[in-house]
Motif scaffolding. Structure first.
Motif, mmCIF file in Angstrom:
data_model
loop_
_atom_site.group_PDB
_atom_site.id
_atom_site.type_symbol
_atom_site.label_atom_id
_atom_site.label_comp_id
_atom_site.label_asym_id
_atom_site.label_seq_id
_atom_site.Cartn_x
_atom_site.Cartn_y
_atom_site.Cartn_z
ATOM 1 N N GLY A 1 47.072 30.181 38.075
ATOM 2 C CA GLY A 1 47.141 29.870 36.647
ATOM 3 C C GLY A 1 45.796 29.491 36.036
ATOM 4 N N TYR A 2 44.723 29.394 36.847
ATOM 5 C CA TYR A 2 43.386 29.053 36.324
ATOM 6 C C TYR A 2 42.607 30.339 36.030
ATOM 7 N N ILE A 3 41.948 30.407 34.804
ATOM 8 C CA ILE A 3 41.247 31.625 34.381
ATOM 9 C C ILE A 3 40.061 31.905 35.292
ATOM 10 N N PHE A 4 39.361 30.864 35.701
ATOM 11 C CA PHE A 4 38.165 31.116 36.518
ATOM 12 C C PHE A 4 38.533 31.689 37.884
ATOM 13 N N HIS A 5 39.747 31.351 38.394
ATOM 14 C CA HIS A 5 40.209 31.966 39.651
ATOM 15 C C HIS A 5 40.400 33.468 39.480
ATOM 16 N N TYR A 6 41.012 33.851 38.322
ATOM 17 C CA TYR A 6 41.260 35.270 38.071
ATOM 18 C C TYR A 6 39.935 36.007 37.854
ATOM 19 N N ALA A 7 38.990 35.347 37.122
ATOM 20 C CA ALA A 7 37.683 35.974 36.877
ATOM 21 C C ALA A 7 36.943 36.167 38.196
ATOM 22 N N PHE A 8 37.019 35.173 39.069
ATOM 23 C CA PHE A 8 36.374 35.270 40.379
ATOM 24 C C PHE A 8 36.988 36.406 41.206
ATOM 25 N N ALA A 9 38.304 36.549 41.117
ATOM 26 C CA ALA A 9 38.986 37.624 41.849
ATOM 27 C C ALA A 9 38.582 38.980 41.303
ATOM 28 N N MET A 10 38.410 39.062 39.943
ATOM 29 C CA MET A 10 38.001 40.336 39.345
ATOM 30 C C MET A 10 36.591 40.706 39.780
ATOM 31 N N ILE A 11 35.690 39.706 39.851
ATOM 32 C CA ILE A 11 34.310 39.971 40.285
ATOM 33 C C ILE A 11 34.296 40.485 41.715
ATOM 34 N N ILE A 12 35.097 39.809 42.563
ATOM 35 C CA ILE A 12 35.183 40.247 43.956
ATOM 36 C C ILE A 12 35.697 41.680 44.030
ATOM 37 N N GLY A 13 36.692 42.026 43.189
ATOM 38 C CA GLY A 13 37.242 43.378 43.169
ATOM 39 C C GLY A 13 36.210 44.384 42.734
#
Length: 650
Positions: free
Chosen positions: A621-633
């Motif tokens: 539910g945290y935006i920075f977690h999703y952004a970090f996952a997108m960068i990794i992707g």
């Protein structure tokens, strides 16, 4: 007339099922009225048929073809009703006893909310038995045979709220399936040898195939002898002969009318009827007949030894049934089929009388069945007391009651056979006759005489049964008194015309012709030992009441052996039941649970669940977690593209 005698119970069964919901809380609903009324009509019609076919001989035996049933290759069978002298006797017995049981059940099951369903099951059972005894071929006989098994399962387990009733029903069903497997093999062998399953065609071909040899289990056997053995295995299961008898006493968990219907004249006598019907086969299978004689004699003796130690009033009578069935079989074993059928006929009346009389006692004693908690009630239920005396006198073979004529004829026939197995059966029968008289009067004296052993609350409610229950008892008592008068037809000089061609006996095997020449002591001994058994019971349970306990203590080993029913149940538990449950649990827990389910549906489901749990953990539910996952992707995609381009030489 024939259709009414056979199909009236089926109509009653369907009517009871249809009108069951209309049964009143009090009084008698339409289901009970219809089933009882139709059974009365069926009993009257069967009585007329018996008179016309067997006694007056104004109606010729006939087979009524209803429709073509099976047509496959060389197998062509019709659904037919075979009415000859043998089936007429059985139809009379089945319908008469079933009629008495139906009427009696109206009073006995009065407070049961499912009494209409009970009447439905009774009629279904009766119809299945009628199908069995009127069959004209082996497949129709097997249909009735299995129908009786299913109906008995429903009736024995009718009070399914009792675990003991459920276990008894399953036990009866399983043990009978063992015997039925032998019967099915016998039917297969008949078709293999004769190419037909029609009774008339098979019986006509038996003499010509007397020397035919077949292979079975890797061994060579005479075909007729093998067929005789296999068919008798089916009879052993249904008629509770030694080895396949353990279901019968447990079947007492059903309502008392069920005990009377199953153990008096219907299900348990199906095996005796089968052997009599197959007389053209057994006459050419002497080894099979000798085996039947030995098994019947041992059954009569073993059951009698068990009965003298039991305290449940219904179990005593149940073991008595088993013992009397043994008499019928060792009569058939020496070719005295008509004597076996005569005892079946008389036994139906006095054994149904004893079972229903016991039900009247249980009804009066507030459902108490242990004879140790009875006593001193003969003045309170005088009618039941009198009919129990009549039934017991007939069972003990005391003249002039019906059992005297049929039981003595059987013993005399075995003595007249002048064979080793015949004499063995005679002495086993004499011993069983003594024990029968003893346990019959042990039951009478413990139940009705002495000081009351029930508590005051129970004794205060002891009363005679209502007329709806006592009227059937009166009719059965009349049969137990007068059925012996038909001896001249069943086993006397008129037996030839009475049975016609329905029973076949080779001239050299006709032992009933020779019973007139046996010593006088051999004729008088059965009655003598019966009277001695009654006197011994009187001494033990009226004059010297301490003696039974004293004798049980002195011979505790033998007493316990008999009381535990020769340890048959324990033996079967050790060699079959416990290993089967152990193997079943192993296959269930290890095979099915751990392997099949573990690697199959349960394993796949648990894997998917574990993966979904891992994926669920990523949804924080945290935006920075999703952004970090997108960068990794994105980094992963670019890295994969660069690596692929480098491999391709771009």
């Amino acid at each position: 007339m024939e259709f009414i005698a056979v199909f009236a119970p089926l109509i009653g069964c369907l009517a009871a099922a249809l009108f069951a919901w209309k049964d009143d809380e009090e009084g008698h609903g339409p289901a009970q009225v219809l089933t009882c009324g139709l059974m009365v009509i069926a009993a009257i019609m069967s009585g007329l048929l018996f008179y016309k076919i067997n006694i007056a001989a104004t109606m010729a035996p006939k087979t009524i073809v209803l429709f073509n049933w099976i047509s496959s290759g060389t197998l062509n069978l019709n659904w037919s009703l075979k009415f000859d002298q043998l089936s007429a006797v059985m139809v009379l017995v089945v319908n008469f006893v079933s009629c008495a049981v139906h009427i009696y059940s109206v009073g006995y099951m009065h407070h049961d909310k499912r009494r209409a369903l009970f009447q439905c099951y009774l009629s279904l059972f009766t119809f299945a038995m009628l199908m069995l005894v009127t069959s004209a071929n082996f497949v129709q006989l097997f249909f009735g045979w299995e129908g009786v098994g299913v109906a008995s399962y429903l009736l024995i387990g009718f009070w399914h709220h009792k675990d003991s009733a459920n276990r008894a029903a399953i036990k009866a069903f399983v043990v009978n399936r063992i015997g039925d497997f032998g019967l099915a093999l016998g039917i297969f062998a008949v078709f293999m040898v004769f190419g037909s399953l029609d009774f008339d065609k098979v019986f006509a071909a038996v003499p010509a195939t007397n020397d035919v040899v077949v292979e079975f289990l890797g061994q060579q056997f005479n075909a007729i002898t093998l067929i005789g053995f296999l068919l008798f295995v089916g009879a052993m299961g249904k008629s509770a002969q030694l080895g396949l008898h353990t279901w019968l006493p447990d079947a007492m968990e059903g309502p008392t009318p069920v005990s009377a219907l199953i153990h008096a004249a219907t299900m348990v006598t199906a095996g005796v009827f089968l052997v009599a019907r197959m007389s053209p086969i057994y006459e050419y299978a002497p080894l099979a007949r000798e085996f039947i004689t030995v098994i019947g004699a041992l059954t009569a003796l073993v059951a009698a030894t068990i009965a003298i130690t039991q305290f449940d009033i219904k179990r005593v009578i149940a073991y008595s049934t088993m013992s009397q069935l043994g008499y019928m079989f060792f009569a058939a074993g020496v070719s005295a089929y008509s004597a076996a059928m005569f005892h079946l006929f008389t036994h139906a009346f006095f054994k149904a009388l004893l079972f229903l009389g016991a039900g009247s006692v249980i009804h009066a004693m507030s459902d108490e069945q242990d004879m140790r908690r009875m006593g001193g009630i003969y003045k309170l239920i005088p009618f039941t007391y009198v009919v129990m005396w009549i039934g017991s006198l007939a069972l003990a073979g005391v003249p002039p009651f019906a059992g005297f004529f049929s039981k003595d004829t059987i013993l005399e026939a075995n003595f007249a056979a002048h064979s080793q197995v015949g004499l063995f059966a005679y002495w086993c029968g004499i011993t069983a006759a003594f024990l029968t008289a003893f346990y019959s009067w042990r039951l009478i004296f413990m139940t009705f005489h002495g000081t009351p052993r029930a508590d005051e609350k129970v004794m205060a409610h002891v009363h005679e049964s209502p007329k709806i229950m006592t009227i059937p008892l009166a009719f059965l008592a009349a049969g137990a008194l007068g059925a012996g008068a038909l001896a001249i037809f069943f086993v006397g000089e008129s037996r030839g015309s009475f049975w016609g061609n329905s029973i076949f006996v080779l001239e050299q095997n006709d032992v009933l012709e020779r019973i007139h020449h046996i010593p006088q002591w051999a004729k008088l001994l059965p009655t003598g030992v019966g009277i001695a058994g009654i006197l011994l019971a009187f001494l033990f349970y009226v004059r010297k009441r301490h003696m039974p306990a004293m004798m049980a203590g002195m011979f505790s080993g033998i007493h316990n052996f008999f009381f535990r029913k020769w340890y048959f149940d324990e033996l079967y538990d050790r060699i079959a039941v416990i290993p089967s449950f152990f193997l079943g649990n192993k296959l269930w827990k290890t095979g099915d649970g751990a392997i099949i389910d573990g690697f199959g549906p349960d394993g796949v489901a648990s894997t998917v669940k574990a993966g979904s749990d891992k994926a669920h953990a990523l949804q924080s539910g945290y935006i920075f977690h999703y952004a970090f996952a997108m960068i990794i992707g994105v980094v992963a995609i670019i890295t994969a593209y660069v690596f692929y381009a480098h491999r391709q030489g771009f």
